[in-house]
Design an enzyme around this catalytic site. Structure first.
Site, PDB file in Angstrom:
ATOM      1  N   HIS A 148       0.833  -1.212   0.000  1.00 25.29           N
ATOM      2  CA  HIS A 148       0.000   0.000   0.000  1.00 25.29           C
ATOM      3  C   HIS A 148       0.860   1.252   0.000  1.00 25.29           C
ATOM      4  O   HIS A 148       0.367   2.341   0.278  1.00 25.29           O
ATOM      5  CB  HIS A 148      -0.935  -0.001   1.212  1.00 25.29           C
TER       6      HIS A 148
HETATM    7  S1  FES Z   1       1.793  -0.620   3.267  1.00 20.73           S
HETATM    8 FE1  FES Z   1       0.182  -1.969   3.735  1.00 20.73          FE
HETATM    9  S2  FES Z   1       1.186  -3.753   4.423  1.00 20.73           S
HETATM   10 FE2  FES Z   1       2.813  -2.357   4.014  1.00 20.73          FE
END
Ligand code: FES
Length: 183
Positions: A148
């Protein structure tokens, strides 16, 4: 929609865990003398299974400056990076930056040359990239979690993205100048 997103996240996480195993294998093969890591772990834990589950010992002697190895502690990947002087300087300079999870570099690294971190993103548990020179290290030169988009700096502190906290520093002790015990 939520299920799709969840499935996607799970798939991404699974992919990353597989990548970790692959990368670990590559890292162990790539670092000169790193094959010594596993025999060392086992030979230095004569109490066998019980102890080896709770502690991990390894040598940092063969880790070239600017590179790192991944060891396993309690089933988790632990990143061990031999930082360059520039990486250490940047980490210390950013002690005063606007940090989401404020910690000084001195608190996070007993010996500035070696940064030791649990390699699990504090967002949803993916394995961040950055242990290999060919992998992206994010906008702050440390690690990047592609799940993410979390960016960690050269002290493993969260600097951008959804992760709420710094990469965890496990409990560890330098048994000698080069031998470390985690746990
Ligand atoms: S940014 Fe979501 S698990 Fe690493």
């Amino acid at each position: 929609m939520a299920n799709t997103a969840h499935a996607h996240a799970a798939a991404a996480q699974g992919e990353t865990r597989r990548d970790f195993l692959l990368h670990s294998t590559i890292a162990v093969g790539a670092v000169g003398g790193a094959m010594m890591v596993w025999p060392l772990i086992h030979s230095m834990n004569p109490a066998a299974d019980t102890l080896s589950l709770s502690t991990t010992e390894f040598s940092v002697a063969g880790i070239a400056e600017g590179s790192g190895i991944t060891v396993v502690w309690r089933g988790k990947p632990v990143f061990v990076r031999h930082r360059t002087a520039a990486e250490i300087e940047t980490a210390k300079k950013d002690d005063t930056a606007d940090l989401r999870d404020p910690q000084t570099d001195a608190v996070r690294a007993q010996k500035p040359d070696f940064l030791i971190l649990v390699g699990i993103c504090t967002h949803l548990g993916c394995i961040p990239l950055g242990m290999k020179a060919t992998e992206p290290r994010g906008d702050f030169g440390g690690w990047f979690c592609p799940c993410h988009g979390s960016h960690y700096d050269t002290s493993g502190r969260i600097r951008r993205g959804p992760a709420p906290a710094n990469l965890e520093v496990p409990p560890y002790t330098f048994l000698s100048d080069t031998t470390v015990r985690i746990g």
